[in-house]
Motif scaffolding. Structure first.
Motif, PDB file in Angstrom:
ATOM      1  N   GLY B  41     -13.630  -3.756  -5.483  1.00  0.00           N
ATOM      2  CA  GLY B  41     -13.772  -2.541  -6.190  1.00  0.00           C
ATOM      3  C   GLY B  41     -12.998  -0.989  -5.648  1.00  0.00           C
ATOM      4  O   GLY B  41     -12.834  -0.893  -5.278  1.00  0.00           O
ATOM      5  N   TYR B  42     -13.673  -0.009  -7.154  1.00  0.00           N
ATOM      6  CA  TYR B  42     -13.296   1.168  -6.455  1.00  0.00           C
ATOM      7  C   TYR B  42     -14.164   1.977  -6.358  1.00  0.00           C
ATOM      8  O   TYR B  42     -14.515   2.749  -6.612  1.00  0.00           O
ATOM      9  CB  TYR B  42     -11.957   2.036  -8.236  1.00  0.00           C
ATOM     10  CG  TYR B  42     -11.292   0.850  -8.134  1.00  0.00           C
ATOM     11  CD1 TYR B  42      -9.907   1.771  -8.272  1.00  0.00           C
ATOM     12  CD2 TYR B  42     -11.234   0.065  -8.782  1.00  0.00           C
ATOM     13  CE1 TYR B  42      -8.750   0.945  -8.612  1.00  0.00           C
ATOM     14  CE2 TYR B  42      -9.930  -1.184  -9.298  1.00  0.00           C
ATOM     15  CZ  TYR B  42      -8.190   0.011  -8.708  1.00  0.00           C
ATOM     16  OH  TYR B  42      -7.461  -0.873  -9.123  1.00  0.00           O
ATOM     17  N   GLY B 260       3.094 -12.156  -1.381  1.00  0.00           N
ATOM     18  CA  GLY B 260       3.658 -10.721  -1.968  1.00  0.00           C
ATOM     19  C   GLY B 260       3.088 -10.166  -3.804  1.00  0.00           C
ATOM     20  O   GLY B 260       1.993  -9.988  -4.086  1.00  0.00           O
ATOM     21  N   TYR B 264      -1.091  -8.996  -4.249  1.00  0.00           N
ATOM     22  CA  TYR B 264      -1.002  -7.467  -5.692  1.00  0.00           C
ATOM     23  C   TYR B 264      -1.987  -7.871  -6.590  1.00  0.00           C
ATOM     24  O   TYR B 264      -3.128  -7.496  -7.231  1.00  0.00           O
ATOM     25  CB  TYR B 264       0.294  -7.604  -5.942  1.00  0.00           C
ATOM     26  CG  TYR B 264       0.244  -6.501  -7.743  1.00  0.00           C
ATOM     27  CD1 TYR B 264       0.554  -5.605  -7.739  1.00  0.00           C
ATOM     28  CD2 TYR B 264       0.452  -7.153  -8.901  1.00  0.00           C
ATOM     29  CE1 TYR B 264       0.629  -4.538  -8.403  1.00  0.00           C
ATOM     30  CE2 TYR B 264       0.918  -6.527  -9.507  1.00  0.00           C
ATOM     31  CZ  TYR B 264       0.454  -4.835  -9.895  1.00  0.00           C
ATOM     32  OH  TYR B 264       0.587  -4.624 -10.781  1.00  0.00           O
ATOM     33  N   ALA B 267      -5.881  -7.865  -5.014  1.00  0.00           N
ATOM     34  CA  ALA B 267      -5.638  -6.395  -4.980  1.00  0.00           C
ATOM     35  C   ALA B 267      -6.027  -5.656  -6.487  1.00  0.00           C
ATOM     36  O   ALA B 267      -6.480  -4.857  -5.918  1.00  0.00           O
ATOM     37  CB  ALA B 267      -5.028  -5.332  -3.581  1.00  0.00           C
ATOM     38  N   PHE B 268      -4.874  -5.760  -7.508  1.00  0.00           N
ATOM     39  CA  PHE B 268      -4.418  -4.517  -8.235  1.00  0.00           C
ATOM     40  C   PHE B 268      -5.290  -4.825  -9.580  1.00  0.00           C
ATOM     41  O   PHE B 268      -5.336  -3.971 -10.951  1.00  0.00           O
ATOM     42  CB  PHE B 268      -3.045  -3.856  -8.245  1.00  0.00           C
ATOM     43  CG  PHE B 268      -3.351  -3.398  -6.484  1.00  0.00           C
ATOM     44  CD1 PHE B 268      -3.575  -2.073  -6.581  1.00  0.00           C
ATOM     45  CD2 PHE B 268      -2.635  -3.453  -6.310  1.00  0.00           C
ATOM     46  CE1 PHE B 268      -3.663  -1.677  -5.530  1.00  0.00           C
ATOM     47  CE2 PHE B 268      -2.001  -3.106  -4.764  1.00  0.00           C
ATOM     48  CZ  PHE B 268      -2.781  -2.163  -4.697  1.00  0.00           C
ATOM     49  N   PHE B 273     -10.062  -5.809  -2.398  1.00  0.00           N
ATOM     50  CA  PHE B 273      -9.353  -4.961  -1.600  1.00  0.00           C
ATOM     51  C   PHE B 273      -8.916  -5.258  -0.270  1.00  0.00           C
ATOM     52  O   PHE B 273      -8.160  -5.675   1.079  1.00  0.00           O
ATOM     53  CB  PHE B 273      -9.118  -3.457  -0.847  1.00  0.00           C
ATOM     54  CG  PHE B 273      -8.841  -2.994  -2.634  1.00  0.00           C
ATOM     55  CD1 PHE B 273      -7.691  -2.844  -3.110  1.00  0.00           C
ATOM     56  CD2 PHE B 273      -9.895  -2.024  -3.216  1.00  0.00           C
ATOM     57  CE1 PHE B 273      -7.878  -2.027  -4.726  1.00  0.00           C
ATOM     58  CE2 PHE B 273     -10.052  -1.737  -4.829  1.00  0.00           C
ATOM     59  CZ  PHE B 273      -8.336  -1.606  -5.252  1.00  0.00           C
ATOM     60  N   ALA B 276      -7.639  -8.757  -0.216  1.00  0.00           N
ATOM     61  CA  ALA B 276      -6.228  -8.392  -0.333  1.00  0.00           C
ATOM     62  C   ALA B 276      -5.176  -8.425   1.094  1.00  0.00           C
ATOM     63  O   ALA B 276      -4.204  -8.782   1.442  1.00  0.00           O
ATOM     64  CB  ALA B 276      -5.481  -7.605  -1.761  1.00  0.00           C
ATOM     65  N   THR B 277      -5.937  -7.441   2.148  1.00  0.00           N
ATOM     66  CA  THR B 277      -5.207  -6.287   2.953  1.00  0.00           C
ATOM     67  C   THR B 277      -5.410  -7.966   4.049  1.00  0.00           C
ATOM     68  O   THR B 277      -3.978  -8.346   4.308  1.00  0.00           O
ATOM     69  CB  THR B 277      -5.914  -5.776   2.804  1.00  0.00           C
ATOM     70  OG1 THR B 277      -5.994  -4.578   2.544  1.00  0.00           O
ATOM     71  CG2 THR B 277      -5.113  -5.290   4.376  1.00  0.00           C
TER      72      THR B 277
END
Lengths: 305, 305
Positions: B41-42, B260, B264, B267-268, B273, B276-277
């Protein structure tokens, strides 16, 4: 993967002209060669048709009306109207995307070449403690896939206000293409003779002047190769803008067309979309035809050398 | 004469190094840390969870599917695009009529080269949109329209789990063959013509000449091309993101998913995050392993001439 290709050997020379080998000599019938010749033309022609057909079909579809597109794949357009191109350029914002791409890529390429050549020049010709470390840090950037950095980069770019900004994207392109430019140009600067720079210094030339007026002009062939490779790479960049440019006003062309294709399911302006595709191919075709030799050798040098 | 040497070095390197460190090195370094967190989340909250992301990754079927697809591409793409590239480059440069006991290219070689290479200059996103229309599941698509002419029912190329990934791989081959033709043309062009002449006078067949002269003498280039193709096979992001069903989901049912695109999306689209990393780190490891394996297997004595 990484945004750039992986150059290997350290030979920065542009490849030799690609003339096919030929020699005149004694006559000798070669029947095998003749059959092969017929075959090879058949193969070559088949592939050429396979390449051209989808492109040509796209161009033709952009002249058709939506009805024509939805009735038959193989019909020719009834009339050649340019309406769809106007719609693509204005309503579908292709014009805006073009402008954005032009701004980002021209700024990005100038910065990449400017900073890359400066770093390469210093690394190649000024021995100082830490020289190798700096070179290694830049070259290391060639081996990492950009997907590894994308999440942290997204947040770094946001906090520095580089996201949703055209100059910001250009700076990020610059940073990610620097390893390639530094790697390639360092090798190039190493091949240049010392005597001319020394003469410039004896004449009282400062370091900056020597770089800009003496060394940079000498490195022109290398700069052109790097410039072509970087221009094509940045023009076609997809992942970075997709992640960083979320504001549709800041879309670049590749991203804009892709999002148009998805939203097309609702708007369904088929000919407009085909016109957009055609528009995006035209400048590439024109530039390719004009600079064919430089582009071909630049791409080969960039990828292989 | 060389006053201000260090001032120049610092002045020249400071800007590029800061840019590179902040936008490239820092995100890369951070990613290893982020992959150990549950960041999602952000929000700025992230908690260290050790290797939990990696544990989860090993049990994530989509990760393995994506990896398998990337590896499949790493096998299929080199075979087809480099194979065809080498085949066409040979045709273009040494398959011409051998009237004079000498090899030469076929007529129109430069035309073919230009046509073959053009798709490589187009943005992958544009190519993806274009080919999505070629593969249109109704008879309005170019391919199904063609099949219709010879009485075959339309195939849902991108919508069926059986065909979707192969359809995408075919597009990559379509794009890249011309590039390898160019690369191999440059390499073949640097083979001394006497070699071919001598072999022809000795009555060697074309086939023998290809295997005994052309391939050994351009082996270095073939190696570089294989590495390059392998690296591209680990990317595939843009093409899958543009062409796969439902707006880049890697569908249908993950049948076109690649690492890939999975990174993406994770993450997005899903805001995970940390995970994804971790996937990004896995992709990095795979890249390194594949590069080492390729270089190991490819070692073969360099031919000096």
């Amino acid at each position: 993967m990484s945004v750039h290709s992986q150059p290997r050997a350290l030979d920065p020379k542009p490849p030799a002209r690609t003339e096919p080998p030929r020699r005149s000599g004694r006559d000798q019938a070669d029947i095998g060669g003749r059959t092969l010749n017929v075959f090879s033309h058949a193969f070559l022609l088949t592939w050429a048709v396979l390449v051209i057909l989808p492109l040509l079909w796209t161009v033709l579809n952009s002249f058709k009306s939506d009805d024509e597109i939805l009735t038959s794949a193989w019909s020719l357009p009834g009339s050649f109207s340019l309406d769809s191109f106007v719609r693509a350029w204005t309503t579908a914002n292709i014009g805006q995307y073009f402008l954005n791409t032009a701004v980002v890529v021209s700024l990005g390429v100038i910065l990449t070449l400017g900073l890359g050549s400066l770093v390469a020049y210093v690394i190649a010709r000024y021995p100082f403690p830490g020289n190798r470390v700096i070179y290694f840090l830049f070259v290391a950037g060639l081996t990492f896939p950009v997907f590894l950095a994308i999440v942290p980069l997204f947040f770094v770019a946001r906090s520095l206000q580089l996201a949703n900004s055209l100059p910001g994207l250009a700076l990020i392109y610059t940073a990610y293409y620097l390893p390639f430019a530094v790697f390639f140009l360092t090798a190039y600067f190493r091949t240049l003779p010392d005597s001319i720079a020394d003469a410039a210094f004896i004449d009282g030339c400062g370091h900056w002047r020597a770089f800009f007026w003496v060394m940079l002009p000498m490195a022109r062939p290398g700069m052109i190769s790097v410039g072509i490779f970087v221009t094509i790479g940045q023009w076609n960049q997809f992942l970075l803008p997709l992640v960083l440019q979320t504001d549709p006003d800041k879309y670049v062309i590749a991203q804009g067309l892709a999002s148009l294709a998805v939203s097309q399911e609702y708007a369904s302006d088929w000919s407009g979309l085909f016109a957009g595709l055609t528009l995006s191919m035209i400048p590439v075709l024109v530039v390719y035809i004009v600079f064919q030799r430089q582009i071909e050798s630049g791409m080969v040098a960039g990828a292989v050398k | 004469m060389r006053q201000g040497r260090y001032r120049f070095i610092v002045g020249a390197l400071a800007g590029p190094i800061v840019l590179y460190a902040v936008l490239v090195l820092w995100p890369y370094l951070q990613s290893f840390y982020v992959s150990l967190t549950d960041w999602s989340g952000y929000t700025s909250e992230r908690r260290l969870i050790g290797l939990a992301n990696y544990e989860r990754l090993l049990k994530d079927p989509v990760f393995w599917i994506s990896l398998r697809h990337n590896l499949l591409a790493a096998v299929v793409l080199p075979v087809f695009s480099i194979g065809l590239g080498l085949f066409f480059a040979t045709m273009l440069n040494v398959a011409g009529r051998a009237k004079k006991a000498a090899v030469q290219g076929v007529r129109g070689a430069s035309f073919y080269r230009i046509v073959y290479f053009f798709p490589h200059l187009l943005s992958i996103a544009v190519i993806g949109v274009l080919w999505s229309f070629v593969y249109d599941p109704t008879g309005n698509g170019l391919l199904n329209g063609f099949l219709g002419l010879i009485g075959i029912d339309p195939v849902n190329w991108l919508g069926s789990t059986r065909t979707a990934y192969w359809a995408i791989l075919a597009v990559i081959v379509w794009v890249s063959v011309g590039f390898y033709v160019l690369v191999f043309t440059a390499a073949i062009g640097s083979i001394p013509p006497d070699m071919y002449e001598a072999a022809m006078l000795d009555g060697a067949s074309r086939w023998r000449i290809f295997w005994r002269i052309t391939v050994p003498l351009i082996w270095d280039t073939v190696q570089v091309a294989l590495v390059y193709a392998g690296i591209n096979a680990l990317d595939m992001f843009a093409i899958v993101n543009v062409m796969s069903a439902a707006g880049g989901s890697g569908g249908p049912n993950n049948s076109t998913q690649v690492l890939g695109n999975y990174i993406y999306l994770t993450a997005f689209e899903h805001g995970r995050f940390g995970y994804a990393t971790a996937l990004g780190v896995a992709l990095f490891v795979v890249t390194i392993v594949l590069a080492v394996i390729t270089l190991r297997f490819m070692r073969r004595d360099r031919v000096v001439y």
